[in-house]
Enzyme design. Sequence first.
Site: not given
Length: 251
Positions: A35, A56, A149, A179, A186
Amino acid sequence: MSRVVCVTGATSGIGRATALRFAREGWTVIATGRRKERLDELAKEIGNNFLGLPMDVRDRDAVAAAFASLKAPFAPIDVLVNNAGLALGQEAAQNASLDDWDTMVDTNLKGLYYCTRAVLPGMVERHSGHIINLGSIAGVNSYFGANVYGATKAFVQKFSQNLRCDVHGSGVRVTNVEPGRLESEFTLVRFKGDQSQSDAIYADYESLQPEDVADIIYYVSTVPAHVNINRVEVMPTCQSDAGTICAPRRK
Ligand code: NDP
Ligand code: 8X3
């Protein structure tokens, strides 16, 4: 001369907080993300010694070209923070979308190694540099719907350890920061723009904030050169493993 940090995925969350943290400490900052308008906002906020580098990370040639285009004072890169990443969906594996799985692999795993491969030869040649990867407790713990993930973050942990072996003796450092629950875009990304589902994840519990992890990233990069912090696992106090969020609740 000001040291150079490159933060991938700096348009939001941990990456944005990390870019701001290093800038505050007088570093030269390269910030990446797709972005461009968010990079432009960051440029206004940070001012001098800042370069927005839209990319990207899934595009191998674009990543190589973007890093190859860097010139002083934005090169050489002293610290690469491989932060760009995402989770998509939280379905059981038998129901999950293969497209989502591909996107996570292409971003969290391939994107991370494309960026690493672009900067690592120079670091090894200079006998100096630091790769800081964003893993997750999901790479260690298991929970419902974490399937691919979590597996991408297990890759990040193993890749980080293996990198340490490959750069052995070069003075180049590698750290994996892992973390737990952290409040950022997220979950909005994970739940594909469903704000109420995203808000429900963070409701009532005091999650980590992006600045908490930015402080850790800054700290691990500024310990003396003979010190390599291999892994940092960090959770909010109210979380004890990936699936266990408990009291104390917010008042
Ligand atoms: P955010 O969604 O707030 O930020 C993610 C960043 O990644 C954005 O800047 C986004 O930029 C960038 N990104 C995503 N896909 C691409 C792509 N294809 N190319 C370039 N940039 C991309 O999430 P967080 O700040 O929370 O997450 C940052 C990292 O930390 C991720 O790797 C995540 O897995 C990890 N993490 C997050 C935790 C959490 O609970 N929030 C906990 C543990 C680890 P843009 O969309 O502009 O391209
Ligand atoms: C993000 C943390 O627990 O949502 O990596 O997977 S978790």
